[in-house]
Design a protein around this motif. Structure first.
Motif, PDB file in Angstrom:
ATOM      1  N   SER A 258       1.307  -7.874 -29.333  1.00 55.15           N
ATOM      2  CA  SER A 258       2.096  -6.649 -29.500  1.00 55.15           C
ATOM      3  C   SER A 258       3.123  -6.442 -28.393  1.00 55.15           C
ATOM      4  O   SER A 258       4.118  -5.756 -28.592  1.00 55.15           O
ATOM      5  CB  SER A 258       1.177  -5.429 -29.592  1.00 55.15           C
TER       6      SER A 258
ATOM      7  N   PHE B 228       3.288  -8.431 -37.526  1.00 52.45           N
ATOM      8  CA  PHE B 228       2.453  -7.342 -37.019  1.00 52.45           C
ATOM      9  C   PHE B 228       1.623  -6.724 -38.145  1.00 52.45           C
ATOM     10  O   PHE B 228       0.470  -6.360 -37.941  1.00 52.45           O
ATOM     11  CB  PHE B 228       3.300  -6.275 -36.335  1.00 52.45           C
TER      12      PHE B 228
ATOM     13  N   TYR C 291      -3.183  -8.848 -33.142  1.00 53.38           N
ATOM     14  CA  TYR C 291      -2.118  -7.884 -32.875  1.00 53.38           C
ATOM     15  C   TYR C 291      -2.114  -7.461 -31.408  1.00 53.38           C
ATOM     16  O   TYR C 291      -1.059  -7.408 -30.771  1.00 53.38           O
ATOM     17  CB  TYR C 291      -2.247  -6.654 -33.776  1.00 53.38           C
ATOM     18  N   SER C 292      -3.299  -7.201 -30.852  1.00 53.80           N
ATOM     19  CA  SER C 292      -3.348  -6.764 -29.452  1.00 53.80           C
ATOM     20  C   SER C 292      -2.875  -7.867 -28.504  1.00 53.80           C
ATOM     21  O   SER C 292      -2.348  -7.580 -27.439  1.00 53.80           O
ATOM     22  CB  SER C 292      -4.757  -6.301 -29.078  1.00 53.80           C
TER      23      SER C 292
END
Length: 130
Positions: A72, A60, A68-69
Protein backbone atom coordinates in the motif's frame (compact mmCIF):
# COMPACT_ATOMS: atom_id res chain seq x y z
CA UNK A 1 -0.53 -10.99 -12.62
CA UNK A 2 1.53 -10.34 -15.77
CA UNK A 3 -1.08 -11.95 -18.01
CA UNK A 4 -3.90 -10.11 -16.24
CA UNK A 5 -2.27 -6.72 -16.85
CA UNK A 6 -1.28 -7.54 -20.43
CA UNK A 7 -4.80 -8.76 -21.23
CA UNK A 8 -6.37 -5.55 -19.98
CA UNK A 9 -3.99 -3.23 -21.81
CA UNK A 10 -0.61 -4.21 -23.21
CA UNK A 11 0.52 -0.58 -23.13
CA UNK A 12 0.19 -0.73 -19.37
CA UNK A 13 2.66 -3.62 -19.23
CA UNK A 14 5.14 -1.67 -21.36
CA UNK A 15 4.88 1.28 -19.01
CA UNK A 16 5.35 -0.97 -15.97
CA UNK A 17 8.50 -2.50 -17.41
CA UNK A 18 10.01 0.54 -19.14
CA UNK A 19 8.92 3.51 -17.09
CA UNK A 20 7.75 3.72 -13.50
CA UNK A 21 5.23 6.36 -14.67
CA UNK A 22 7.04 9.24 -13.05
CA UNK A 23 7.53 11.98 -15.61
CA UNK A 24 11.20 12.93 -15.59
CA UNK A 25 13.36 15.39 -17.46
CA UNK A 26 17.09 15.74 -17.87
CA UNK A 27 18.62 18.64 -16.01
CA UNK A 28 20.47 21.12 -18.21
CA UNK A 29 24.11 20.22 -18.90
CA UNK A 30 23.93 17.38 -16.38
CA UNK A 31 23.13 13.73 -16.65
CA UNK A 32 20.71 13.88 -13.72
CA UNK A 33 17.04 13.14 -14.12
CA UNK A 34 14.63 15.25 -12.10
CA UNK A 35 10.86 15.18 -11.69
CA UNK A 36 8.83 17.24 -14.12
CA UNK A 37 6.33 19.61 -12.61
CA UNK A 38 2.72 18.89 -13.58
CA UNK A 39 2.78 21.99 -15.77
CA UNK A 40 5.56 20.37 -17.85
CA UNK A 41 3.68 17.11 -18.45
CA UNK A 42 2.78 16.30 -22.02
CA UNK A 43 -0.04 14.01 -23.17
CA UNK A 44 2.20 10.93 -23.03
CA UNK A 45 3.17 11.71 -19.43
CA UNK A 46 -0.48 12.11 -18.43
CA UNK A 47 -1.44 8.84 -20.16
CA UNK A 48 1.42 7.03 -18.46
CA UNK A 49 0.47 8.30 -15.00
CA UNK A 50 -3.21 7.50 -15.64
CA UNK A 51 -2.42 3.93 -16.73
CA UNK A 52 -0.21 3.44 -13.68
CA UNK A 53 -2.98 4.69 -11.41
CA UNK A 54 -5.57 2.42 -13.05
CA UNK A 55 -3.41 -0.66 -12.59
CA UNK A 56 -2.56 0.25 -8.99
CA UNK A 57 -6.27 0.61 -8.24
CA UNK A 58 -7.04 -2.76 -9.86
CA UNK A 59 -4.27 -4.49 -7.92
CA UNK A 60 -5.25 -2.90 -4.60
CA UNK A 61 -8.82 -4.13 -5.12
CA UNK A 62 -7.67 -7.64 -6.08
CA UNK A 63 -5.13 -8.19 -3.29
CA UNK A 64 -5.98 -9.68 0.06
CA UNK A 65 -5.38 -7.74 3.27
CA UNK A 66 -1.89 -9.18 3.89
CA UNK A 67 -0.60 -8.40 0.41
CA UNK A 68 -2.31 -5.02 0.42
CA UNK A 69 -0.56 -4.00 3.65
CA UNK A 70 2.79 -4.94 2.08
CA UNK A 71 2.31 -2.83 -1.04
CA UNK A 72 0.00 0.00 0.00
CA UNK A 73 2.94 2.38 0.45
CA UNK A 74 4.25 1.77 -3.10
CA UNK A 75 4.03 4.74 -5.44
CA UNK A 76 3.88 2.86 -8.76
CA UNK A 77 2.99 -0.52 -10.25
CA UNK A 78 6.60 -1.57 -10.81
CA UNK A 79 7.29 -1.22 -7.08
CA UNK A 80 4.18 -3.29 -6.30
CA UNK A 81 5.17 -6.05 -8.74
CA UNK A 82 8.76 -6.13 -7.45
CA UNK A 83 7.64 -6.29 -3.82
CA UNK A 84 5.11 -9.05 -4.50
CA UNK A 85 7.68 -11.03 -6.48
CA UNK A 86 10.22 -10.87 -3.67
CA UNK A 87 7.53 -11.69 -1.10
CA UNK A 88 6.20 -14.75 -2.91
CA UNK A 89 9.15 -16.03 -4.91
CA UNK A 90 12.23 -14.52 -3.31
CA UNK A 91 15.12 -12.82 -4.99
CA UNK A 92 17.40 -14.63 -7.44
CA UNK A 93 19.99 -14.99 -4.67
CA UNK A 94 17.42 -16.68 -2.40
CA UNK A 95 16.32 -18.98 -5.22
CA UNK A 96 19.91 -20.03 -5.93
CA UNK A 97 20.51 -20.63 -2.24
CA UNK A 98 17.37 -22.80 -1.99
CA UNK A 99 18.41 -24.83 -5.02
CA UNK A 100 21.82 -25.34 -3.42
CA UNK A 101 20.28 -26.54 -0.15
CA UNK A 102 17.91 -28.93 -1.92
CA UNK A 103 20.74 -30.29 -4.09
CA UNK A 104 22.93 -30.84 -1.02
CA UNK A 105 20.08 -32.62 0.79
CA UNK A 106 19.54 -34.87 -2.23
CA UNK A 107 23.24 -35.67 -2.60
CA UNK A 108 23.67 -36.51 1.09
CA UNK A 109 20.42 -38.50 1.38
CA UNK A 110 21.07 -41.89 3.01
CA UNK A 111 18.97 -44.65 4.43
CA UNK A 112 19.23 -45.09 8.19
CA UNK A 113 20.54 -48.37 9.58
CA UNK A 114 17.18 -49.33 11.10
CA UNK A 115 15.29 -48.60 7.85
CA UNK A 116 14.45 -51.28 5.31
CA UNK A 117 13.65 -50.50 1.69
CA UNK A 118 10.90 -53.15 1.70
CA UNK A 119 9.08 -51.62 4.69
CA UNK A 120 6.99 -48.59 3.92
CA UNK A 121 6.08 -46.56 7.01
CA UNK A 122 2.37 -45.83 7.22
CA UNK A 123 1.71 -42.21 7.90
CA UNK A 124 -1.20 -41.53 10.26
CA UNK A 125 -2.79 -39.20 7.72
CA UNK A 126 -2.77 -41.94 5.06
CA UNK A 127 -4.20 -44.60 7.37
CA UNK A 128 -7.11 -42.35 8.35
CA UNK A 129 -8.09 -41.90 4.69
CA UNK A 130 -8.84 -45.53 3.96
Amino acid sequence: MILFIQANDFAVWDIIMDNPSIPLKQKKKKKLLVLKSKKEWNEKDRRSVQLNTNVMHTLFCALGPDEYSRVSSCSNVKEICDKLEVTHEGTNQVKKSNVGIITLNYETFKMKLEEDIKVIPIDSTLSSMG
